[in-house]
Design a protein around this motif. Structure first.
Motif, PDB file in Angstrom:
ATOM      1  N   ARG A   1     -57.455  84.000  26.615  1.00  7.36           N
ATOM      2  CA  ARG A   1     -57.023  82.701  27.101  1.00  7.36           C
ATOM      3  C   ARG A   1     -57.327  81.604  26.091  1.00  7.36           C
ATOM      4  NH1 ARG A   1     -59.825  84.012  32.949  1.00  7.36           N
ATOM      5  NH2 ARG A   1     -58.253  85.524  33.641  1.00  7.36           N
TER       6      ARG A   1
ATOM      7  N   ASN B   1     -59.637  78.342  26.330  1.00  3.96           N
ATOM      8  CA  ASN B   1     -60.901  78.675  26.972  1.00  3.96           C
ATOM      9  C   ASN B   1     -62.017  78.837  25.943  1.00  3.96           C
ATOM     10  OD1 ASN B   1     -62.682  81.248  28.205  1.00  3.96           O
ATOM     11  ND2 ASN B   1     -62.279  79.556  29.606  1.00  3.96           N
TER      12      ASN B   1
ATOM     13  N   TYR C   1     -56.250  77.225  31.089  1.00  2.00           N
ATOM     14  CA  TYR C   1     -57.396  76.853  30.259  1.00  2.00           C
ATOM     15  C   TYR C   1     -56.992  76.030  29.042  1.00  2.00           C
ATOM     16  CZ  TYR C   1     -59.800  80.267  33.154  1.00  2.00           C
ATOM     17  OH  TYR C   1     -60.342  80.944  34.233  1.00  2.00           O
TER      18      TYR C   1
ATOM     19  N   GLU D   1     -64.062  73.648  26.936  1.00  2.00           N
ATOM     20  CA  GLU D   1     -62.645  74.005  26.905  1.00  2.00           C
ATOM     21  C   GLU D   1     -61.852  72.930  26.171  1.00  2.00           C
ATOM     22  OE1 GLU D   1     -59.627  73.758  30.497  1.00  2.00           O
ATOM     23  OE2 GLU D   1     -60.955  75.502  30.698  1.00  2.00           O
TER      24      GLU D   1
END
Length: 859
Positions: A570, A586, A539, A599
């Protein structure tokens, strides 16, 4: 008219009376807050205190040390003043204060960066928060230019922070770490700070500190350490009586018990001093008598640089001439003879020299000899002495007793000489090499020798060079260390003993100051304010603009001036020195706080946040602590973990209402914690397994106090469990306990805090998804809970319901924990990691589970 006037007067009086009553009503209702806004109406002090006296015990320091600072202040209306101290570099201790005085000890850093002025500021505040400040200015030694030195089969590195690191063979204690254990990755030389220069022979080492003193360690069979003895030293000792030194050189042969070794020092008055073996007159004092303390080299003044080999010495004078003495069996003194000289003689015909180097080794026929190198101001290189491996670079294998020009080499600014090979640094930052190449020490990818210089492969922007017996080392302008050639003793510092014929980066010279860990990625903050990441990157959580995972650390580009880090599941967060927050990774739930769900694979700034002091992150929500003690949150809020009274997720920061005086925050998967300055702990969010510690269950969308906990100084949280550290060093836990993560010897969840039995003297905490870690005052680490990936670091994969010590880990200063891996920062600023490693989150270059700590590799 008069009745009308009387009526008007009565009206005015009534109005005045009514206003007065209203004023009293205001005061009755608002109390102290009214007085803060209207201090004069309440008769309060509005003038600042006055500093009447100040002092400092010294104007500054020459090497890392301390200065005592004190102030005396007064305020007529406030008998009790408060004092706060802050330093821009170095550290201030705990002040000793009375109602009107304060004293503190400032400890300088190892060195101060160029153009930085060291300051310490004291702020004196009275009872109504009116303050006055005074800034002390202190002198401190400047940071050095990074450098390297190598000899035999070990290497030394001087870092830009004034510390010295060593790796390779250590049979005589030449690594200076207090042992005789070989090291394949860098270790810090014990107790040395504020270093400005270094020199190494095969079995001993010298360093120059910024106060002009010399320190030595390693083999001492010839008195080459200069301390008046012949005792081996595995840690540095000072060379007594030697001051005002500006440069060093060391020569010697033999890695375990030197066959010959001597040392040279140049003083600021241009004189040269020498000690150690003198069997060939290499001390230049007119004798062949060994010296265990420094003696002056005869007749030599105006010297600006030195070089030394096994048994001969070189000096460069300020007129550009070169002088030599000692052994001359291969013509290495350059005077046209092979006669040894116990006092300096001038190398004839050599002028305008700016740098020197000297080496000695054994050739393919078992013959030994030394050679010498000089670079002139026109950038040409000249060489003389032993040449059977073509180390003179003139295209011929013939030994030379007078200088000859190295073929085709111009624009050279620095040199290094190995046993049988040589290196030259050109002004364009490229490196050139010639001579023996049996171990790939010429760095061109092959192993056959060169009679003329060839360019070392792939190197640019190099600033310094060094050579050992059969390996070569270079420093690039960004401070990275590159090595190639023989690596049989780990002298390349890459963590293995594999020989390399092209340059590779030495690892482990991390200088890390802070850590963070996410689900399967890790972050480290270097002391220079840069951020380094490794592990999973699906991510973009590594911030490098790509999606490829990394098993070793790489720098997050474009991110500087960072002071703190945090990691979510993440996504990643960084706090800059200007109080702004930067995020990447993320963003499915708005956890990046940039107003989108996009993202980000490179850092973006969180809009609207400034003056932040600390960061934390849950699974998919983020927290920032403001300097004023308020807490700001954003991201997922399905379980009230943002604490704003709703279950509405936020893509930009909102303040947690009613929460002030906060000094630290922590976040679990779906809950949050805040520590206030009165030692109380407050919690909000999901409470399905008691992780809020309130004794209740369900969702809590606003902060509530965790009952029964006082004197709290630190907090941490796992997925569904919470930890608190009390000021007596005990640890208290609550929440989910299915893996023993509460450490109370059971797997029973707890809805209120319970003490972790047998765990005392704790100074710091952290928690992974289902395990916990604690740092004790002895700097050992203890862990408990889930262990399927070896995340407890005890060498097993068995869960533990009570604390066990992490294997082999000492001198730890900070901790971080991810889902199933953990990180530790040691006092030497190296990073160690253990546990799950499927995505390379351990950072050791592999993807194997590590049930015991391993060193994280940094370029």
């Amino acid at each position: 008219m008069k009745p009308r006037k009387n009526g008007s007067l009565l009206g005015v009086l009534a109005t005045v009376l009514l206003v007065s009553v209203w004023g009293c009503a205001d005061f009755d209702q608002e109390g102290a807050s009214f007085c803060q806004r209207n201090p004069r109406r309440c008769g309060e002090d509005t003038t600042a205190p006055v500093i009447t006296q100040s002092s400092q015990s010294a104007p500054g320091v020459q090497v890392q040390g301390t200065v005592t600072l004190s102030v005396t202040a007064q305020d007529e209306e406030t008998p009790q003043l408060t004092f706060s101290w802050e330093a821009n570099v170095g550290t201030v201790g705990v002040p000793t204060s009375t109602s009107t005085t304060s004293e503190v000890v400032w400890t300088s850093p190892s060195c101060v960066p160029a153009e930085t002025v060291a300051t310490v500021t004291v702020t004196v505040t009275n009872s109504v928060n009116v303050s006055v400040a005074k800034t002390f200015t202190l002198t401190a030694n400047a940071c050095p230019t990074p450098a390297v030195s190598a000899a035999g089969v070990h290497t030394l590195s001087l870092r830009g922070d004034g510390t010295v690191w060593a790796w390779g063979f250590n049979g005589s204690g030449q690594l200076g770490d207090g042992t005789t254990t070989d090291r394949a990755t860098p270790v810090q030389v014990a107790g040395l700070t504020s270093v400005m220069a270094l020199a190494a022979s095969e079995a001993h080492a010298l360093v120059l500190r910024s106060d002009g003193t010399v320190w030595a360690w390693g083999d001492n069979g010839y008195g080459q350490l200069g301390d008046g003895t012949r005792a081996q030293r595995t840690v540095p000792v000072q060379v007594p009586g030697l001051t005002s030194v500006t440069a060093l050189a060391a020569g010697g042969s033999g890695t375990t018990g030197a066959i010959s070794a001597h040392s040279l020092a140049l003083r600021s008055d241009g004189t040269v001093w020498a000690w150690g073996d003198n069997s060939q007159g290499q001390l230049g004092d007119g004798t062949t008598t060994e010296r265990v303390t420094p003696v002056q080299v005869l007749g030599l003044t105006g010297v600006t640089a030195l070089a030394a080999s096994v048994s001969h010495s070189l000096a460069l004078r300020d007129d550009g001439s070169v002088w030599a003495w000692g052994n001359n069996n291969s013509g290495q003194l350059g005077d046209g003879t092979i006669t040894a000289r116990p006092t300096p003689v001038q190398v004839p015909g050599l002028t305008s020299v700016i740098a020197l180097a000297a080496g000695e080794g054994i050739g393919g026929l078992g013959q030994s000899g030394a050679h010498s190198l000089a670079v002139k101001s026109d950038g040409t290189v000249w060489a003389w002495g032993y040449n059977l491996s073509s180390q003179l670079g003139d295209g011929m294998p013939a030994t030379r007793s007078t200088p000859v020009q190295v073929s085709g080499l111009t624009e050279v600014i620095a040199l290094a000489a190995g046993d049988l090979h040589a290196l030259a640094l050109k002004s364009d930052g490229t490196v050139w090499a010639w001579g023996n190449n049996s171990s790939g020490q010429l760095g061109e990818g092959a192993t056959f020798g060169r009679a003329k210089p060839v360019q070392v492969s792939g190197l640019a922007a190099i600033t310094a060079l060094a050579t050992g017996d059969g390996h070569s080392v270079a420093v690039s302008s960004d401070g990275r260390i590159w090595a190639w050639g023989d690596n049989s003793r780990g002298q390349m510092g890459i963590g293995t003993t594999s020989t390399r014929a092209i340059p590779v980066q030495a690892t482990g010279l991390a200088s890390i100051s802070a850590l963070a860990a996410g689900e399967s990625h890790s972050l480290a903050l270097r002391t220079n304010g840069t951020v380094w990441t490794w592990g999973s990157n699906t991510y973009g959580q590594l911030g490098d603009g790509m999606a490829a995972e990394r098993a070793t650390a790489a720098q997050v580009p474009g991110l500087t001036g960072i002071t703190a880090l945090a990691a979510g599941n993440r996504h990643s967060l960084a706090l800059r020195d200007n109080g702004t927050v930067w995020v990447w990774g993320n963003n499915d739930f708005g956890q990046l706080g940039d107003g989108t769900y996009t993202e980000r694979s490179t850092p973006v700034q969180v809009p609207g946040l400034s003056a932040m002091a600390a960061l934390e992150s849950g699974l998919i929500h983020s927290l920032a602590l403001h300097l004023n003690g308020t807490v700001w949150v954003w991201g997922n809020n399905d379980f009230g973990q943002l604490g704003d009274g709703t279950v509405t997720s936020r893509t930009t920061p909102v303040q947690v209402p009613g929460l002030t005086g906060v000094t630290a925050v922590a976040a679990g998967a779906y809950h949050s914690l805040a520590l206030r300055n009165d030692g109380t702990l407050w919690a909000w969010g999901y409470n399905n397994i008691g992780q809020l510690g309130s004794g209740a269950s369900g969702i809590q969308s606003t902060p509530i106090q965790v009952p029964g906990l006082t004197g709290i100084v630190a907090v941490a949280s796992g997925n569904g469990h919470s930890l608190a550290l009390r000021n007596d060093g005990t640890v208290w836990t609550w929440g989910g306990n299915n893996f023993g993560q509460l450490g109370d010897g059971t797997t029973t969840s707890r809805t209120t805090p319970t003490q972790v039995p047998g765990l005392t003297n704790v100074t710091a905490l952290n928690a992974g998804a289902f395990f916990s870690v604690a740092l004790r005052s002895d700097r050992a680490v203890w862990a408990w809970g889930a262990n399927s990936a070896g995340q407890l670091g005890d060498g097993t994969d068995t869960q533990k319901t009570t604390p066990v010590q992490v294997s082999g880990l000492t001198d730890v200063t900070a901790l971080a924990a991810g889902t199933a891996h953990a990180l530790a920062l040691r006092i030497d600023r190296t990073v160690w990691a253990w546990g799950g490693n499927r995505y390379g989150q351990i950072g050791d270059g592999t993807a194997s589970i590590m049930p015991v700590p391993v060193n994280v590799l940094f370029p």
